[in-house]
Design an enzyme around this catalytic site. Structure first.
Site, PDB file in Angstrom:
ATOM      1  N   GLY A  27      -6.366  -5.928  -3.975  1.00 49.79           N
ATOM      2  CA  GLY A  27      -7.271  -6.924  -3.490  1.00 49.79           C
ATOM      3  C   GLY A  27      -8.302  -6.336  -2.821  1.00 49.79           C
ATOM      4  O   GLY A  27      -9.446  -6.980  -2.307  1.00 49.79           O
ATOM      5  N   CYS A  30       1.824  -2.719   6.168  1.00 53.27           N
ATOM      6  CA  CYS A  30       1.400  -4.200   5.742  1.00 53.27           C
ATOM      7  C   CYS A  30       2.352  -5.266   6.357  1.00 53.27           C
ATOM      8  O   CYS A  30       1.992  -6.416   6.497  1.00 53.27           O
ATOM      9  CB  CYS A  30       1.650  -4.011   4.087  1.00 53.27           C
ATOM     10  SG  CYS A  30       3.312  -3.846   3.240  1.00 53.27           S
ATOM     11  N   CYS A  46       7.603   3.574  -0.082  1.00 54.27           N
ATOM     12  CA  CYS A  46       6.902   2.546  -0.956  1.00 54.27           C
ATOM     13  C   CYS A  46       6.314   3.251  -2.209  1.00 54.27           C
ATOM     14  O   CYS A  46       6.399   2.660  -3.216  1.00 54.27           O
ATOM     15  CB  CYS A  46       5.971   1.473  -0.058  1.00 54.27           C
ATOM     16  SG  CYS A  46       5.411   0.298  -0.998  1.00 54.27           S
TER      17      CYS A  46
END
Length: 351
Positions: free
Chosen positions: A10, A190, A94
């Site tokens: 995004g 995040c 991640c």
């Protein structure tokens, strides 16, 4: 040319990555990874921005749920690291296990022959070996965060932003009419957007912090701490201990539930041990290596000698003492612009 699966967060970087791959003749597919139950408005905005860009560029777009994998592989290990007195970097894990691991699995299902992200780094091929190189924009370089990638992941990955400056990326996004052209860069982990790691851990474990003793470097009790999850090596603020000179966290002992405090000179060390080592070439050197290393993301590289200990461990000796070598963080090795490898820093046995 081929078919590329683009990880679309995004943000502006991954959005521009799509357009750049299209200009290379790639058939692109966009995918947003749903990793955890974010704030509803934030999550909707991110997904909506990615969907809007995908629509503008005329590519298929998917939203995939990886929340269970993210909880197990990332959040659980993050929490356990803090409970064991370490300061982890979950974004590195991640990248390895989800953003490239799971993404590669999904790419195969969608008949994509490559995966693409908006990371600022470069991949080069030398004979049959894939190398990881710093980005041209050194202020945005993310090669440190990617040191755990395997040869297979590097072979199938593309970083189209690696040769651009961030200012140029935003200019292109505006010229192409992307809704996120001026979106701010994300700076935090995040799932800890406000930076309050201790609160997240307490909510996750449903347990409060366990206070314990502050001790000096000789072992004498000099106060009471709020719980080891509130501290990291090198920390000075928030200790609440009066002393002739500023005190710093020098070591955390989870077994004794103690936090060791000392003066600034006690923070410096020339040596460290690292585990879970990944060598970019896929194999460890058989001899000591002279190179430069950085012990955290925002840190200057320093000259050192690396002594490999098998394929997955190493002992590193710096030419000069380094400040606040922190267990749980990553030490990453460089030969000029190229990443040699890296590993997770182990706790020191003594201060």
């Amino acid at each position: 040319m081929g078919k590329a699966l683009i990880a679309m967060s995004g943000g502006v970087d991954s959005s521009v990555a799509v357009r750049l791959m299209q200009e290379q003749g790639e058939d692109c597919v966009g995918l947003t990874m749903s990793l955890f139950p974010k704030n509803a408005v934030e999550h909707t905005d991110d997904t909506a921005a990615a969907r809007a860009v995908a629509k503008r560029l005329g590519i298929p777009f998917y939203v995939e749920d990886y929340q269970e994998e993210f909880k197990k592989e990332i959040i659980d290990s993050f929490v356990q690291a803090y409970l064991h007195g370490q300061t982890p970097n979950p974004c590195i894990v991640c990248n390895k296990k989800l953003k490239f691991g799971k993404l590669m699995e999904r790419a195969e299902q969608l008949s994509c022959d490559k995966i693409v992200t908006g990371h600022y780094a470069q991949i080069e091929k030398d004979s049959d070996t894939y190398l990881l190189r710093k980005a041209e924009d050194r202020n945005k370089d993310q090669s440190y965060m990617l040191y755990r990638l395997s040869q297979e992941q590097l072979e199938k990955s593309r970083f189209p932003l690696g040769t651009y400056q961030k200012t140029k990326i935003r200019e292109m996004a505006e010229a192409w009419g992307f809704v996120n052209a001026r979106q701010k860069d994300s700076q935090d982990i995040c799932f800890v957007p406000d930076g309050d790691y201790a609160r997240v851990i307490e909510e996750y474990t449903k347990e409060g912090s366990r206070p314990g003793p502050f001790v000096d470097t000789e072992g004498a009790v000099i106060g009471t701490h709020r719980g080891i999850i509130h501290y990291t090596v090198g920390q000075r603020r928030g200790l609440g201990i009066a002393a002739p000179e500023p005190l710093y966290v020098c070591r955390i002992d989870p077994e004794q539930n103690t936090v060791v405090l000392g003066y600034r000179e006690k923070l410096f060390s020339r040596e460290l041990d690292a585990e879970e080592f990944n060598w970019i070439t896929g194999s460890a050197p058989t001899q000591p290596v002279r190179c430069r290393a950085k012990i955290r993301y925002h840190h200057e590289e320093e000259p050192c000698t690396v002594y490999p200990e098998g394929d997955s461990s190493a002992h590193i000796v710096f030419d000069t003492p380094q400040r606040a070598i922190t267990p749980g963080q990553s030490v990453v090795l460089y030969d000029g612009d190229f990443v040699l490898g890296g590993g997770t820093i182990l706790p020191k046995r003594t201060v």
